[in-house]
Every structure is written in structure tokens, then in C-alpha cells.
Design a protein around this motif. Structure first.
Motif, PDB file in Angstrom:
ATOM      1  N   GLN A  86      -2.011   8.527  -6.504  1.00 59.64           N
ATOM      2  CA  GLN A  86      -0.616   8.220  -6.814  1.00 59.64           C
ATOM      3  C   GLN A  86       0.398   9.095  -6.083  1.00 59.64           C
ATOM      4  N   ARG A  90       3.237   7.476  -3.556  1.00 63.72           N
ATOM      5  CA  ARG A  90       4.660   7.637  -3.891  1.00 63.72           C
ATOM      6  C   ARG A  90       5.407   8.415  -2.824  1.00 63.72           C
ATOM      7  N   ARG A  91       4.749   9.361  -2.190  1.00 61.64           N
ATOM      8  CA  ARG A  91       5.409  10.092  -1.111  1.00 61.64           C
ATOM      9  C   ARG A  91       5.768   9.145   0.037  1.00 61.64           C
ATOM     10  N   LEU A  93       6.228   5.808  -0.297  1.00 62.65           N
ATOM     11  CA  LEU A  93       7.265   4.903  -0.792  1.00 62.65           C
ATOM     12  C   LEU A  93       8.634   5.571  -0.801  1.00 62.65           C
ATOM     13  N   ASP A  94       8.669   6.859  -1.111  1.00 60.49           N
ATOM     14  CA  ASP A  94       9.942   7.575  -1.179  1.00 60.49           C
ATOM     15  C   ASP A  94      10.649   7.615   0.172  1.00 60.49           C
ATOM     16  N   ASP A 103       4.618  -5.476  -5.686  1.00 57.09           N
ATOM     17  CA  ASP A 103       3.465  -4.680  -6.109  1.00 57.09           C
ATOM     18  C   ASP A 103       2.330  -5.662  -6.351  1.00 57.09           C
ATOM     19  N   HIS A 111       2.999   1.649 -10.112  1.00 58.92           N
ATOM     20  CA  HIS A 111       3.766   1.703  -8.861  1.00 58.92           C
ATOM     21  C   HIS A 111       5.004   0.800  -8.935  1.00 58.92           C
ATOM     22  N   HIS A 114       7.750   2.905 -10.254  1.00 63.52           N
ATOM     23  CA  HIS A 114       8.305   3.841  -9.279  1.00 63.52           C
ATOM     24  C   HIS A 114       9.219   3.111  -8.295  1.00 63.52           C
TER      25      HIS A 114
END
Length: 306
Positions: A86, A90-91, A93-94, A103, A111, A114
């Protein structure tokens, strides 16, 4: 048919520890002799020596059945695969532009949530009604659809980002699913995939599940692939690699003086307490997942990189 033996698995862990030690030049004489002595002890331990294994059949239980039972506790703390996968996903996606996102195989919507927090207009798709029910409860203002990855309920060129997490191991062939992702992505769009690492399939115990109609334990059919398989499926579709990462199991060895748990009724991680030093040597710092960031080619725009 696969015969699942607790003793056989532990001996395999001892062998993996020795082979890795030889390969990484970490197996000194004391380590090798300790492994040999421990193998003898395991062979002479009555609880293990006389423990009956289980003969299991693959493919007699469906992914839908497994996720029906997983749904209530899928997001519970301690799911190591999620804990390691995760943060990497997420890194990535950021760092992507905010827009319209999908998704795919969203599960309980971890996700999805997020992406929603980042400001994306996000849609979630999953084949499991039980997992979708939890996702809808978590995110009542997000649109969720029950559908298969081979037939997404979206039009062509409609999203800027697709995420597909820890799901492709259930798909027999990658190319048709990645082609569907390419269909719904706009040119220049981003695809973020996570999946179980091939090495996991060799080092983790295979968990038998409920008996089939003939009384045999069942094994979920899974498809673990080398990294080259993802490239072979993605590159011909116009995807370009932006990032690839293999999250690794942390150095979290079992204490050598940990007393063995009672012998489980079937193979499970609980068995590792019978040989903590060998388990640490075989498993610690080994890849658990692979995370890919692809971008769909767009010759008319400048591409972005992590």
C-alpha cells in the motif's frame, strides 16, 4: 493433486535457508551445522513425524468463494502483503495528476478511498458482491459496479488513471486484462499495478480450504508470474514503464527461543515457529509483491515520470 505435509514444508524452509545462505555467502559452518541439526530434530519430533498431511486439489474452489470468506477481515491489521504494497502504490498515486480514476478489482475500496481523498473522480469495480458491499459502506458517495476485469463497465478513453491491486494473480492471462485497461485509459494515462511476487509462491505455505464434494481439501488456482510476463503483456499495448518496485519482507525474525505453537491442523505461517532461525534466513528481506507504474503512450503530449 498436491500432498501438503507440515513436516515437508518445514524441511523445505530449512533447505531454502541453506540455499540462500550459500548463494549470499552468509552460510558459515555454524549456520550450516545448525540447519542440519535442526532438520534431524524436526524429523525426530513425534508431533511432526506422525502428523498426517492433506491431499488437496487445485481449481475446485472459485475466487468468488474465497473472497466471500475473506471479505469481513480482508482489511484487518497484520495483512503483510497490504502493509508492504500500500505505501508504494500510494506514493505513486500521490505524484499523478488529479482527474478521473478507476480502481479495478477495488475490493473493500482501500485504494478507492485514497484516490477519492486526493480529489479524483473515481469509480470502483470488483467481481465480489461481498467486497463491494464493504466498499459502498466505506464510500457511499462513490460509484461502484460489480463486473469482471475482462469487461469493464466504462467507455473507451474515459479515465486518466487505473489502479489494479493484488488481483492479477487470479487472472489466467494478463494480456486481455491489460488490453481492457488500455481501452478505458486516455492517451498518456497511468496504470498502477500491484501483484503478489513470484517468489512468494515458493516460500509461503499453500493453504488448503474447504473440502470439495469428494472430501478433498481445495486449493485456489493462482497465477504467479516472472517480471518479464508483465512487460510482455504491457509493452505491445503501448504502455511504457515509469517505475517498478519489489517491496520486501522486513527483517522481523522470530525470536530463536520462541516456543513452538501447537501443531496446526493444516499448513500455515504458525509452522514457522518450529524453525525461527531458518525461517528468518529463508524469508527475511525477500520480495513479497511487485508494483508497476505504466503510462500509456501519447506521442502528442509530454510524459511524466516518478
Amino acid at each position: 493433486m498436491t500432498y501438503l505435509s507440515p513436516l515437508g514444508y518445514l524441511l523445505g524452509v530449512e533447505g531454502a535457508a541453506l540455499l540462500r545462505g550459500f548463494r549470499e555467502r552468509s552460510a558459515d559452518r555454524a549456520f550450516v551445522e545448525a540447519r542440519i541439526a535442526e532438520i534431524r530434530t524436526l524429523l525426530d519430533t513425534p508431533a511432526l513425524a506422525h502428523a498426517e498431511g492433506e491431499t488437496a486439489r487445485e481449481g475446485t474452489i472459485s475466487t468468488a468463494e474465497v473472497y466471500r470468506s475473506w471479505a469481513p477481515h480482508y482489511d484487518s491489521p497484520g495483512n503483510q502483503m497490504i502493509d508492504l504494497e500500500q505505501p508504494v502504490v500510494r506514493r505513486i498515486l500521490d505524484g499523478l495528476p488529479v482527474g478521473t480514476a478507476l480502481d479495478a478489482a477495488c475490493g473493500t475500496g482501500r485504494h478507492t478511498a485514497h484516490l477519492h481523498r486526493l480529489g479524483h473522480r473515481v469509480t470502483g469495480v470488483d467481481a465480489s458482491p461481498e467486497m463491494l458491499a464493504l466498499a459502498r459502506e466505506r464510500l457511499p458517495d462513490v460509484g461502484f459496479h460489480q463486473a469482471d476485469l475482462h469487461d469493464l463497465p466504462l467507455g473507451d478513453n474515459t479515465v486518466e488513471t487505473v489502479v489494479c491491486a493484488l488481483a492479477l494473480t487470479h487472472v489466467p492471462e494478463l494480456a486481455p486484462v491489460l488490453a481492457e485497461f488500455a481501452r478505458v485509459l486516455r492517451p498518456g494515462g497511468h496504470l498502477v499495478i500491484s501483484d503478489a511476487h513470484l517468489l512468494v509462491s515458493y516460500l509461503r505455505p499453500t493453504l488448503p480450504r474447504q473440502p470439495d464434494p469428494e472430501g478433498h481439501p481445495t486449493l485456489l488456482a493462482e497465477y504467479h508470474r516472472p517480471l518479464s510476463a508483465y512487460l510482455a503483456a504491457a509493452l505491445p499495448l503501448g504502455f511504457q514503464v515509469r517505475h517498478c518496485e519489489e517491496p520486501r519482507r522486513p527483517l522481523r525474525s522470530l525470536a530463536p527461543d520462541t516456543a513452538p505453537d501447537p501443531l496446526p491442523a493444516h499448513m500455515s505461517w504458525d509452522l514457522l515457529h518450529w524453525c525461527p532461525e531458518a525461517s528468518a534466513a529463508a524469508l527475511d528481506d525477500s520480495p513479497v509483491a511487485v508494483v508497476w507504474h505504466f503510462q500509456l503512450e501519447d506521442t502528442g503530449k509530454n510524459s511524466t515520470k516518478d
